[in-house]
Design a protein around this motif. Sequence first.
Motif, mmCIF file in Angstrom:
data_model
loop_
_atom_site.group_PDB
_atom_site.id
_atom_site.type_symbol
_atom_site.label_atom_id
_atom_site.label_comp_id
_atom_site.label_asym_id
_atom_site.label_seq_id
_atom_site.Cartn_x
_atom_site.Cartn_y
_atom_site.Cartn_z
ATOM 1 N N TYR A 51 -0.624 12.452 5.310
ATOM 2 C CA TYR A 51 -0.664 11.471 4.230
ATOM 3 C C TYR A 51 -2.096 10.962 4.056
ATOM 4 O O TYR A 51 -2.876 10.907 5.011
ATOM 5 N N SER A 52 -2.395 10.562 2.833
ATOM 6 C CA SER A 52 -3.733 10.060 2.524
ATOM 7 C C SER A 52 -3.608 8.835 1.640
ATOM 8 O O SER A 52 -2.684 8.721 0.831
ATOM 9 N N PHE A 53 -4.518 7.932 1.818
ATOM 10 C CA PHE A 53 -4.608 6.789 0.914
ATOM 11 C C PHE A 53 -6.071 6.369 0.818
ATOM 12 O O PHE A 53 -6.868 6.609 1.727
ATOM 13 N N SER A 54 -6.415 5.765 -0.309
ATOM 14 C CA SER A 54 -7.784 5.339 -0.561
ATOM 15 C C SER A 54 -7.863 3.835 -0.422
ATOM 16 O O SER A 54 -6.965 3.102 -0.832
ATOM 17 N N MET A 113 0.853 -1.188 0.000
ATOM 18 C CA MET A 113 0.000 0.000 0.000
ATOM 19 C C MET A 113 0.893 1.243 0.000
ATOM 20 O O MET A 113 1.814 1.370 0.799
ATOM 21 N N LYS A 114 0.642 2.159 -0.906
ATOM 22 C CA LYS A 114 1.426 3.380 -1.026
ATOM 23 C C LYS A 114 0.626 4.562 -0.493
ATOM 24 O O LYS A 114 -0.518 4.762 -0.868
ATOM 25 N N GLY A 158 -16.569 5.598 6.870
ATOM 26 C CA GLY A 158 -17.621 4.827 6.222
ATOM 27 C C GLY A 158 -17.783 3.496 6.933
ATOM 28 O O GLY A 158 -17.996 3.444 8.145
ATOM 29 N N SER A 159 -17.645 2.405 6.197
ATOM 30 C CA SER A 159 -17.779 1.065 6.795
ATOM 31 C C SER A 159 -16.429 0.463 7.152
ATOM 32 O O SER A 159 -16.354 -0.699 7.534
ATOM 33 N N ILE A 160 -15.349 1.255 7.036
ATOM 34 C CA ILE A 160 -14.001 0.757 7.287
ATOM 35 C C ILE A 160 -13.527 1.250 8.651
ATOM 36 O O ILE A 160 -13.666 2.431 8.993
ATOM 37 N N LEU A 161 -12.970 0.347 9.428
ATOM 38 C CA LEU A 161 -12.353 0.677 10.708
ATOM 39 C C LEU A 161 -10.847 0.682 10.521
ATOM 40 O O LEU A 161 -10.257 -0.312 10.092
ATOM 41 N N ALA A 162 -10.223 1.846 10.829
ATOM 42 C CA ALA A 162 -8.768 1.968 10.773
ATOM 43 C C ALA A 162 -8.231 1.931 12.199
ATOM 44 O O ALA A 162 -8.760 2.597 13.086
ATOM 45 N N CYS A 163 -7.186 1.168 12.396
ATOM 46 C CA CYS A 163 -6.604 0.988 13.726
ATOM 47 C C CYS A 163 -5.092 0.985 13.609
ATOM 48 O O CYS A 163 -4.526 0.296 12.748
ATOM 49 N N VAL A 164 -4.427 1.772 14.483
ATOM 50 C CA VAL A 164 -2.969 1.820 14.511
ATOM 51 C C VAL A 164 -2.512 1.352 15.876
ATOM 52 O O VAL A 164 -2.923 1.901 16.908
ATOM 53 N N LEU A 165 -1.656 0.342 15.883
ATOM 54 C CA LEU A 165 -1.106 -0.203 17.116
ATOM 55 C C LEU A 165 0.365 -0.520 16.887
ATOM 56 O O LEU A 165 0.695 -1.310 15.994
ATOM 57 N N ALA A 166 1.247 0.122 17.663
ATOM 58 C CA ALA A 166 2.687 -0.138 17.615
ATOM 59 C C ALA A 166 3.235 -0.016 16.201
ATOM 60 O O ALA A 166 4.023 -0.861 15.743
ATOM 61 N N GLY A 167 2.804 1.030 15.474
ATOM 62 C CA GLY A 167 3.325 1.271 14.139
ATOM 63 C C GLY A 167 2.750 0.386 13.059
ATOM 64 O O GLY A 167 3.251 0.384 11.924
ATOM 65 N N VAL A 168 1.698 -0.365 13.346
ATOM 66 C CA VAL A 168 1.048 -1.228 12.355
ATOM 67 C C VAL A 168 -0.370 -0.712 12.116
ATOM 68 O O VAL A 168 -1.120 -0.482 13.073
ATOM 69 N N LEU A 169 -0.705 -0.512 10.851
ATOM 70 C CA LEU A 169 -2.030 -0.026 10.469
ATOM 71 C C LEU A 169 -2.893 -1.201 10.015
ATOM 72 O O LEU A 169 -2.498 -1.974 9.138
ATOM 73 N N TYR A 170 -4.086 -1.326 10.628
ATOM 74 C CA TYR A 170 -5.052 -2.361 10.254
ATOM 75 C C TYR A 170 -6.265 -1.685 9.636
ATOM 76 O O TYR A 170 -6.798 -0.700 10.188
ATOM 77 N N ILE A 173 -8.968 -6.109 5.667
ATOM 78 C CA ILE A 173 -8.779 -5.686 4.281
ATOM 79 C C ILE A 173 -7.309 -5.459 3.976
ATOM 80 O O ILE A 173 -6.798 -5.864 2.932
ATOM 81 N N GLU A 174 -6.608 -4.797 4.877
ATOM 82 C CA GLU A 174 -5.213 -4.443 4.647
ATOM 83 C C GLU A 174 -4.475 -4.370 5.978
ATOM 84 O O GLU A 174 -5.046 -3.975 7.001
ATOM 85 N N LYS A 175 -3.215 -4.750 5.941
ATOM 86 C CA LYS A 175 -2.338 -4.609 7.092
ATOM 87 C C LYS A 175 -1.012 -4.068 6.589
ATOM 88 O O LYS A 175 -0.386 -4.640 5.699
ATOM 89 N N GLU A 176 -0.576 -2.929 7.172
ATOM 90 C CA GLU A 176 0.614 -2.249 6.682
ATOM 91 C C GLU A 176 1.478 -1.815 7.863
ATOM 92 O O GLU A 176 0.985 -1.216 8.824
ATOM 93 N N VAL A 177 2.758 -2.124 7.782
ATOM 94 C CA VAL A 177 3.718 -1.674 8.789
ATOM 95 C C VAL A 177 4.190 -0.276 8.409
ATOM 96 O O VAL A 177 4.740 -0.063 7.320
ATOM 97 N N LEU A 178 3.951 0.704 9.292
ATOM 98 C CA LEU A 178 4.307 2.097 9.028
ATOM 99 C C LEU A 178 5.736 2.368 9.481
ATOM 100 O O LEU A 178 6.260 1.722 10.393
ATOM 101 N N SER A 179 6.348 3.351 8.849
ATOM 102 C CA SER A 179 7.725 3.708 9.193
ATOM 103 C C SER A 179 7.801 4.621 10.401
ATOM 104 O O SER A 179 8.876 4.901 10.900
ATOM 105 N N MET A 180 6.661 5.155 10.858
ATOM 106 C CA MET A 180 6.632 6.014 12.039
ATOM 107 C C MET A 180 5.646 5.456 13.050
ATOM 108 O O MET A 180 4.642 4.850 12.685
#
Length: 785
Positions: free
Chosen positions: A375-378, A1-2, A322-334, A344-351
Motif C-alpha cells: 500500500y502507498s499513501f502520500s 487517511m486512505k 524526506g523530512s518525514i519520520l514514519a513509525c509503526v507501533l502496535a498497529g498505529v502509524l505515526y 502530522i498524522e496518526k492512523e490506526v491500521l487494520s493489520m
Amino acid sequence: MKLRQVSDLSDFSRGHWLRELLCRAEEPSHVQSSPDGQHLLLLQKSRPPTLPRVVAFQRHSIAGADLERTWQPPQPALVGLLFLQSPVVLGSWVLAVVWEHGRTEVWHFVVAVGWQLLQTLELCQGARARVVSACSQGASLVWCEERPPLGAHSDMSKCAFRFCVCARALELGEQGVRLGTVRIVLHNSPEYQVLASPQHVFLVPAADAGFATTSKFLLIWHPEKATFTITAPSAGFIHSKVLRSSSESDFKKLLLDSVGLLSGFAPLDIHTSTVSNSGGLLLVSTKGSVSVVEPDGTQRHIFDLEGGPLPQGNPVRLKTFGSILACVLAGVLYLVDQNSGRLIEKEVLSMKEVHFLESQGEEDSIQLLTQTGIYSFSFSKPEDSSRPEPCLVEMVFEEACRYYQRRSLSSSKLTVEKLKKGGTFQAPVVLAAILQHSLHQKQKPARSLQDTYAKLLGTLSLELQSYMSLELLKTCVVCAPESEVESYCKELVEQEVSRILQSDMDKDNLAYLNSVFASFPKAAWKATRSCLQLQQNGDGLLVARATPEVWKKVLCQPQLEEVGQNGMVPLFELICASFLRFKPKWLPSFVELTQQYVSNSWSYSSKEGPEGRVPLYKRALGVLARKNKHGEADDEMELELLLCSKRPKAVLQALHLLVRLKQWQRVVEVAEKFSKLSPLLNKEIFTTLLAELAQHRELDPYLDRLWPLCPAELTASDILTMVLQHLPHSQGDPVPFSSEGNQLTVGLLKPLLQRVVQCPGVQEEMYSDALQSTTFPPPTPPREY
C-alpha cells in the motif's frame, strides 16, 4: 487517511507463497528490499519444527532460479542480508549473505537466469571467530566479531573485551569476486551492533554488554577521516580522536581521555535503533522517546510515542521519507515532521504486521508491505490546505498572543485558539493568509488573494523577500561544508542583528543578542558596524549615519531586575565590548557620538532618557573594568572616556588620574582645554593644580601656562591660604632657609601674586563707579553760623 493499494503480491514470483509466509509468521519477520526495488527478501525466524529461512521474491514474475536458504541449530545462524555495490558491473549490486561463523555468500541476479552464487568467502581470519553483527557501506563490509580466549576454561566474564570491529572491501580478482585485506577498526572492545550510513558507521552497545561504563555512550566511526567520535545521548558530543595507526585502535586507549567523564553519565536507554535516510541514527527509548544522533555526535529529540513504557518484545518500525519520520507501533502509524517534531498524522491500521519499503522515485510517498499487499499513501498537503506552512503560521499567532497579552487589561489568558476563532484581532489572521499565499506560490500556482490583502502584500513584499532569503541562508549554514560555514555565519549574523535592531528590544531579543555576540563575536562586530553605518570621514573622525530608531535600540536599558541574569548585559555594553576587542581606538568617539544623539533627543538629565540613569561614559567604563587584565592601554582608554564626556566630574577625575600617572604635560593641556567650559570648572581645575604646586616642583616648567588660568575672583589672601593648607609637613624644626630643593618659595608665586594684585577684583569692579569722583578729597561743605 486512505491508503492506495499498489500491489496485491500477484506481480511477484511465487506471490501466493509470499502471502502465506506473511500470514503464518509466528515470530516478527525481517523484510528487506533490493536497491532497485524489484526484489523482496524475507527473513523468517520460525519455531520448531519449521526451520528458519531466507527467501527472495522477484517482482514482475521474472523467470529464473530462486534463492532460498534454511538452517537448523546447531548450524551457524544467518547474521545479515547486505546489499553492496557490485565490483563486476558498474552501477549494479550484489547480495552478501553473512553467516555467524564468518562464511559469506555473494549472490548476483541475472535476468532470465535468476540468482547466481558468485563466490563463497571467509570473512573472518580466525577459525573460532563468531560474527555478531554486520552492515554494508558502499562496496565494503563492516562487522563485529567475537574472538574467544585461547584457554578452554577461561572465565568469560573476565573476557568481556573480546570483540573486534573489522572492515573489508569487496573486490574483483582473477578468480572472480574476492575480499580485500582486513582493516581492524577497533579491537579489545565490548560487543557492538554496527549500523552504517553512507558516510559513517554507528557502534551501538549490545543490550547484554555486561559493563556499566561501556553502555553509557555510542561510537561513530568516520572511515574517510579515520576518526572515532564518542557521544552520549544524555550529554551530546564528548570527544573525537584520529586513529593514526592500528595500535591506537585499542578500545581502552580510545577511552583513556574520557573515562572519568563517562562514569558520571546515565546508561543508554535504547529499545530500537536504525539509520535514517539522511545519515543520522534514530533511537527509540523504552519510554517511547524518539531522537536522532547526528554523525557529528549531537543529539536532537524528535517525538514521544504514546502508550508509556515499551516492552522489549514489542517491535517498533521506523523509516524516514524526506523530512518525514514514519513509525509503526502496535498497529498505529505515526507521521512526524523531523525538523519541528510536530505530529502530522496518526492512523490506526487494520493489520499489526507492517513493514516499510523503499519508495522508488517518490520521496513524498510511503509504501507499506502487509499480509494483503503493498500500500502507498502520500503525505503532501492538498490544494485546499489552510496551513501550507503550519510552523510559520503558528509562530505568527503565538507572537500575536504575547503582543496582545502585554497590552490587554484583562486577566484572562489569551491562547492561539481564541485568537483564531474570536475574530477580534484581524492582524495575525491577515498576516497568516499573506504568508500562506506568498510562500505557497513557489511550489504550486498561487491562489487568488483577497483584494483587501493585495495592497498589504505589496507593502510587505520586501520583508517577505528578506524572510525567504534568511531562511535560505539558514539552510545553507546547516548543509554547508566546514570551510564555508564561517562565511555563511557572518551573513546570517548580520541579518539577525539588523532584524532585532528593527524590532522591540524586549528581554528575549536582548538575551538572543547576548548569545549571538558571545557565539560569533567577529561577525556580530561587523554586523554592528554595518547597522550603525560607522566609518571615518576625510578628517579621520568617526561618523555614524544610523537612524534615530536604531539609536534608541542601542541606548535601550532594561529594568534592573532584567539585567545580570545569566550574564545578560544591555546592547550598549555589548557594542562597547566589541569596540574594545576589535577597534579600541574608536570607543571614545563612539561614546561621544552617542552622547551627541542623546543631547539632541532628550533634555539634559531627563529621567526618560538614558542619561537620566547612568551616564554613558560610566557604562563604557564599566565594560572596561570587566576586562581580566589591566594595562597602560586601559589607563589611556579610561582617560579618553572620561574626557570625551566633557562632564565636570569626569574631567576632574581624568585630571586626578593624569596627576597620579605624573603626565604633567597632558595635565596642563587638559587644564587649558577644559577651563574654558565653565567658570566653576575653571576654579576647580586651578585649585587642584595649585595644591599640586604646593607639594612638589614637577609643575614649575609650566607656571607661565598655569597663571593665566587663575580665576578673577581669587585674591592674594585666597591663594596664600590654599598654598599653606597643602604645603608638605616638615620633619624637623622650621628654618629660614631650607636645604631641600622641593620647597615652594615666594619667588615662584610672585608672578601670580602680582597678576592678582594688578587685576581688579570682582568686588572692586562692582563698586568702581560709585568710588569714582571728579575731585579728591571732596570740597568742605559751607558752615552755617
